[in-house]
Design a protein around this motif. Structure first.
Motif, PDB file in Angstrom:
ATOM      1  N   GLU A 195       0.592 -20.707 -12.359  1.00 13.47           N
ATOM      2  CA  GLU A 195       1.999 -20.426 -12.160  1.00 13.47           C
ATOM      3  C   GLU A 195       2.360 -20.851 -10.818  1.00 13.47           C
ATOM      4  O   GLU A 195       1.821 -20.886  -9.726  1.00 13.47           O
ATOM      5  N   SER A 196       3.378 -21.864 -10.615  1.00  9.90           N
ATOM      6  CA  SER A 196       3.840 -22.342  -9.330  1.00  9.90           C
ATOM      7  C   SER A 196       4.450 -21.328  -8.506  1.00  9.90           C
ATOM      8  O   SER A 196       5.198 -20.314  -9.170  1.00  9.90           O
ATOM      9  N   CYS A 197       4.652 -21.326  -7.082  1.00  6.10           N
ATOM     10  CA  CYS A 197       5.528 -20.413  -6.324  1.00  6.10           C
ATOM     11  C   CYS A 197       6.182 -21.085  -5.378  1.00  6.10           C
ATOM     12  O   CYS A 197       5.729 -21.642  -4.165  1.00  6.10           O
ATOM     13  N   LEU A 202       9.556 -11.877  -4.325  1.00  9.52           N
ATOM     14  CA  LEU A 202       8.167 -12.267  -4.040  1.00  9.52           C
ATOM     15  C   LEU A 202       7.552 -11.048  -3.547  1.00  9.52           C
ATOM     16  O   LEU A 202       6.382 -10.910  -3.700  1.00  9.52           O
ATOM     17  N   ARG A 209       6.650  -8.728  -5.958  1.00  5.11           N
ATOM     18  CA  ARG A 209       5.519  -9.207  -6.849  1.00  5.11           C
ATOM     19  C   ARG A 209       3.972  -9.436  -6.208  1.00  5.11           C
ATOM     20  O   ARG A 209       3.108  -8.770  -6.840  1.00  5.11           O
ATOM     21  N   VAL A 240      -2.516 -16.068  -8.344  1.00  3.49           N
ATOM     22  CA  VAL A 240      -1.002 -16.271  -8.339  1.00  3.49           C
ATOM     23  C   VAL A 240      -0.900 -15.359  -7.020  1.00  3.49           C
ATOM     24  O   VAL A 240       0.249 -16.116  -6.127  1.00  3.49           O
ATOM     25  N   GLN A 272      -1.149 -17.276  -3.868  1.00  5.85           N
ATOM     26  CA  GLN A 272      -0.041 -18.336  -3.760  1.00  5.85           C
ATOM     27  C   GLN A 272       1.189 -17.658  -3.213  1.00  5.85           C
ATOM     28  O   GLN A 272       1.794 -18.405  -2.216  1.00  5.85           O
ATOM     29  N   ILE A 273       1.364 -16.516  -3.662  1.00  2.34           N
ATOM     30  CA  ILE A 273       2.697 -16.076  -2.877  1.00  2.34           C
ATOM     31  C   ILE A 273       2.639 -15.408  -1.823  1.00  2.34           C
ATOM     32  O   ILE A 273       3.349 -15.719  -0.927  1.00  2.34           O
ATOM     33  N   THR A 291       3.029 -18.464   0.294  1.00  4.26           N
ATOM     34  CA  THR A 291       4.379 -18.893   0.562  1.00  4.26           C
ATOM     35  C   THR A 291       5.248 -17.919   1.430  1.00  4.26           C
ATOM     36  O   THR A 291       5.878 -18.399   2.305  1.00  4.26           O
TER      37      THR A 291
END
Length: 1008
Positions: free
Chosen positions: A2-4, A16, A19, A28, A31-32, A35
């Protein structure tokens, strides 16, 4: 995955963050996190942090505070002088707001740490940081810096503040001093941090003092328990601890002693007796006692002594020693030990006082707490430090009047002896059924405890002397006597006594009283009972007895009549797999020390070994050790011819193993190989056992007027033994098609003979060894081992009076030249390159002429360039070997052989310029810093011995950018002038290290 995507609004950032703090896929979440970190570091990070703190969610608020921290650490340089105080005030405002609302600790604590980061970044913008925080929190609003001087003293403000506000201020104060403590105070740039901390000391003393001044609910003086907030007291204790230990660190780094904190110590100590604050108070008190006892005043010390011997303390102690105590009980025990250790000198000087008597009684009781140490209880192990400190003080009673020493020693010896007896009871082994339940960690803990007891017993011997020795032996004799009156043998007691006796073996000298005590032990029936394996005796008891016997080999040297009994036990014990290795080690130790007195027992030893080696479970290492032991005794026989029969018999056992090897080989090659290696290791053991002891003078061959008649081992009967040994080696090596491990073991057999200076059964003719080694090398088998063995042989034949082996050295030189031609570059095979250079280094003492006279000369020149290039390989050991070679070559001097000196000089003049270049390259940054000293050695020798050294070095240094672009022409000129002036004397190594640092562009400034 899943992209972020990068968020485009505050709402998306909040989503975000939420999450991030919820369960999810690690990929995931990672990645969050990446970001969000990018968002935090963005130009809008300052505004984002403010916005996140305004969101009604504790995780989002925490992330907002974290964002301020990130920006302070990564982007504080973007703030203008005008922005900095605005940011400080904004952060204080947020802290007050969250504290007033009673927000989550998570957020409040994070804001405290963020404010500390602000302080670290901008200390000059926040002089009165602690007062600023106290006033703002206690007034429930942001207080500006300009208002602070007009407000009442912090003490008055704190008296009417709520506990919650004070706790937040304590959090900030603790984090502040802890983080400043991490800053290197030795750097003058950081000194202002400590100035700022010092300027806040009165404020923090007021804050901590208010927190721990509240009425103790256990105090009967009148204030009700509703006024008591244990959270506040505990946080006050933690903050006090942080500031005390900052002051401890500061003692060596600054003039500040933070003596103001000492005003709080009595208040701190008085909270020990409160159950709600005991743990935090106990922790800080124990830490100060252990690390900084001088922090306590005499009044504090007296107060603490009264508390830890009070009725409250006695109830704590009874809970502790009952075996049912909680973590607090263990803490109390550590407090007792810390206080006792810190005041050990006063305790023993005042052993008859009620306080001291009560404390010593508690310390003894802690050793007697029920249960096995580490496995079932931990407290007894905490007392070692005190008893060791007491013993060390008694061994060297400083600042004690000579007239007081006898009474001091009498009191101290009584306590130490009692403690040793208590520890003796604690180390007694558990029943086998009990220890089977233990995990490996528990077993290791119990073993570690026993080792600590052994160390204490060894120290105590310096005080108790023979009294301790006799006591341990009498415990063994008493246990044996009990069995004769109808009771069973208390083997756990005997084992504990033998274990302690084993720790004393290095303490004993040759005093008659000590020997008389040992005679009582070895005259007893103990070892006859142990030798009867029909008796049900714990294995550990036999293991400890085996070990103890070997430790007292010097006693048996003096009293050989006790040897038969213990050796009988040991030879019986080696047939038990669990005892074999330790028993064989003790047999070897006794035979080495007592060889001369055991020669009459040789036939018995041989018979015992025959029985042992025939058992299916015979341990390989035990076999080697026993054969070595028997060989010690054979070596002690008065004549060489008398050694022949016994040596022939033990070789017969080795022959038998070799025959079994041949039988196994076709069907079980791996098993056969293991047996083959073991067989050769047995030969190594025999060879080592036959070596002459170091304390026996040896007449070298050739001394006293030329070579005499052939020795026994150079005549037919002796040579037959050598041929037999050689046949075993060749059979095993040949049968396994030149296996590397077998070749290694075979070379080890030859090396046992190199250590000898007189002919012997393992001293093979150099021709025989050379032929064996060259045959292996020519087949490409274990060339490194061959070179190492050849080097050892050359060294052994370089001693005065040893036979000349120039012919054999020549053969090895041919081998080396062939290897060099094949390798070309030493980096191709560093291990082999090191071996051949090490071999060349062995030639300088006696066989350098083999190189000098070699023809054609071009091959020697090729060899020299190879060793030259070895100065630049990556592997340090190769480089060091090459440095040794060149240091030896450029400094070689032989006044009585001008033709040899001329040849050496020709080599040096040929290689000199290139050698200078290689050394300059390494010292000038091409080598690692740890290699500079090695490279400096040939440089020093070159400068001291070679007249052209300055020219060679100057030529190398004249190249533009060489050896490093970081070195200026001035740097190189200064370096050259310095080392030439020193001419290899003291100080050269420092100059080369400075040159290396300059070449790396370090902060070090190379000066003239």
């Amino acid at each position: 995955m899943e992209s972020c995507p990068y968020p485009s609004s505050l709402e998306e950032v909040v989503t975000l963050v939420k999450r991030l703090y919820q369960p999810g896929s690690p990929q995931v979440l990672s990645q969050i996190q990446e970001t969000l970190q990018a968002v935090q570091r963005s130009q809008d990070g300052w505004k984002l942090a403010d916005s996140l703190l305004a969101v009604d969610d504790q995780y989002v608020q925490f992330f907002g505070a974290l964002t301020f921290t990130v920006k302070l650490n990564s982007d504080s340089g973007s703030l203008s002088p005008k922005d900095i105080p605005i940011l400080r005030d904004r952060l204080i405002d947020w802290l007050v707001r969250f504290d007033s609302l009673g927000s989550a600790q998570l957020v409040v604590r994070k804001l405290c740490s963020t404010l500390v980061v602000f302080f670290i970044r901008f200390p000059d913008y926040w002089d009165d940081c602690i007062r600023h925080i106290i006033c703002s929190l206690c007034f429930g609003r942001f207080v500006s810096a300009a208002e602070l001087p007009q407000l009442p003293p912090s003490e008055k403000i704190l008296r009417v503040a709520e506990p919650r506000m004070k706790i937040t201020a304590l959090w900030f104060s603790a984090v502040l001093v802890e983080e400043v403590g991490k800053v290197d105070s030795r750097n003058v740039k950081n000194y202002h941090f400590h100035n700022r901390i010092q300027s806040n000391i009165e404020e923090v003393v007021s804050l901590i003092g208010d927190a721990i001044e509240m009425q103790n609910p256990n105090d009967a003086s009148g204030v009700t328990s509703s006024a008591f907030d244990p959270r506040l007291v505990n946080e006050g204790m933690k903050t006090f601890q942080s500031w005390v230990f900052h002051s401890l660190r500061s003692l060596s780094d600054s003039p500040y002693t933070f003596s103001e904190l000492k005003r709080l110590t009595t208040r701190v100590v008085n909270w020990l007796a409160c159950s709600d604050t005991f743990e935090s108070t106990c922790e800080v008190t124990t830490d100060i006692l252990t690390n900084y006892f001088a922090f306590f005043t005499p009044a504090d010390e007296a107060c603490l002594a009264a508390i830890i011997t009070s009725p409250w303390a006695l109830s704590r102690y009874e809970e502790l020693t009952s075996g049912d105590g909680d973590w607090g009980g263990l803490q109390f025990g550590r407090l007792l030990v810390a206080f006792a250790e810190a005041t050990v000198q006063k305790l023993i000087r005042d052993a008859n006082s009620p306080h001291t008597g009560a404390l010593l009684q508690m310390l003894h009781g802690m050793v007697k707490v029920p249960g096995y140490p580490a496995a079932e209880e931990e407290i007894s192990g905490t007392t070692f430090e005190f008893w060791s400190s007491l013993a060390e003080f008694l061994l060297d009673p400083e600042n004690v009047a000579e007239s007081d020493v006898p009474s001091l020693m009498a009191a101290g010896k009584k306590e130490i002896m009692q403690a040793i007896e208590e520890f003796w009871a604690k180390i007694q082994i558990p029943p086998h059924t009990e220890s089977l339940k233990w995990t490996k960690d528990l077993r290791d803990g119990f073993t570690s405890f026993r080792k600590d007891v052994a160390d204490l017993v060894e120290v105590a011997y310096g005080i108790l002397g023979l009294e301790l020795f006799d006591r341990l032996i009498s415990q063994v004799i008493s246990a044996l006597a009990n069995s004769q009156t109808g009771g069973g043998v208390a083997w756990e007691q005997i084992e504990a006594s033998l274990f302690c006796l084993n720790s004393l073996s290095d303490c004993l000298g040759d005093e008659p009283e000590e020997d008389e005590s040992l005679k009582v032990l070895f005259r007893s029936r103990l070892f006859n009972i142990l030798a009867d394996f029909g008796n049900q005796i714990p294995l550990k008891a036999r293991q400890t007895a085996v070990h103890m016997i070997g430790s007292y080999a010097v006693f048996f040297e003096r009293w050989a009549n006790f040897l038969p009994t213990v050796l009988n036990f040991l030879f019986v014990a080696i047939s038990t797999p669990a005892l074999a290795r330790n028993a064989s080690k003790s047999i070897s130790s006794l035979c080495s020390s007592c060889r001369s007195t055991l020669t009459s027992e040789l036939s018995v030893f041989l018979y015992q070994y025959e029985l042992f080696s025939a058992t299916p479970t015979a341990d390989d290492i035990a076999k080697e050790r026993v054969l070595c032991a028997i060989s010690y005794v054979i070596q002690a026989l008065p004549s060489e011819s008398q050694k022949l029969d016994s040596l022939s018999k033990i070789l017969g056992y080795v022959d038998k193993d070799a025959q079994q090897f041949l039988t196994l080989l076709p069907q079980h090659p791996e098993t056969a190989k293991e047996l083959g290696v073991s067989t050769l290791q047995c030969l190594v053991a025999i060879g080592k056992g036959l070596q002459a002891p170091d304390d026996i003078p040896v007449i070298l061959a050739g001394e006293g007027g030329g070579r005499g008649p052939p020795s026994f081992w150079e005549q037919e009967r002796g040579l037959a033994i050598q041929r037999r040994i050689l046949h075993i080696i060749q059979t095993l090596v040949g049968s396994l098609a030149e296996d590397g491990e077998i070749v290694d073991a075979a070379c080890a057999v030859f090396r046992t003979g190199f250590a000898e200076t007189a002919p012997g059964p393992f001293v093979f003719p150099p021709r025989v060894v050379t032929e064996f080694l060259l045959e292996r090398a020519n087949r490409g088998v274990r060339v490194e081992t061959v070179l190492s063995t050849a080097s050892t042989m050359v060294s052994s034949h370089s001693l005065d009076g040893s036979p000349d082996i120039s012919t054999e050295v020549g053969f090895f030189l041919e081998l080396i030249l062939g290897l060099v031609e094949r390798l070309q570059n030493p980096q191709e095979d560093p291990e082999m390159s090191q071996g051949l250079v090490e071999f060349l280094n062995r030639l300088f003492s006696r066989y350098i002429t083999v190189i000098v006279h070699y023809q054609p000369r071009e091959r020697i020149e090729m060899l020299l360039w190879f060793v030259m290039n070895a100065l630049q390989v990556r592997e340090t050991l190769v480089k060091k070997a090459a440095c040794t070679f060149w240091a030896s070559l450029v400094s070689f001097a032989v006044d009585d052989r001008p033709e040899l000196q001329a040849s050496i000089n020709a080599f040096v003049n040929m290689c000199g310029p290139a050698l200078a270049e290689k050394l300059v390259w390494g010292i000038g940054g091409g080598a690692s810093r740890s290699e500079v000293d090695s490279l400096t050695e040939p440089l020093k020798k070159m400068i001291a011995r070679q007249v052209k050294a300055k020219t060679w070095l100057s030529s190398s240094l004249s190249r533009n950018g060489f050896p490093s672009p970081n070195l200026s022409e001035k740097d190189k000129t200064v370096f050259l002038n310095k080392i030439i002036t020193l001419r290899g004397k003291r100080g050269t190594n420092q100059i080369t290290k400075e040159f290396w640092l300059s070449s790396r562009g370090s902060d070090f400034a190379y000066t003239s």
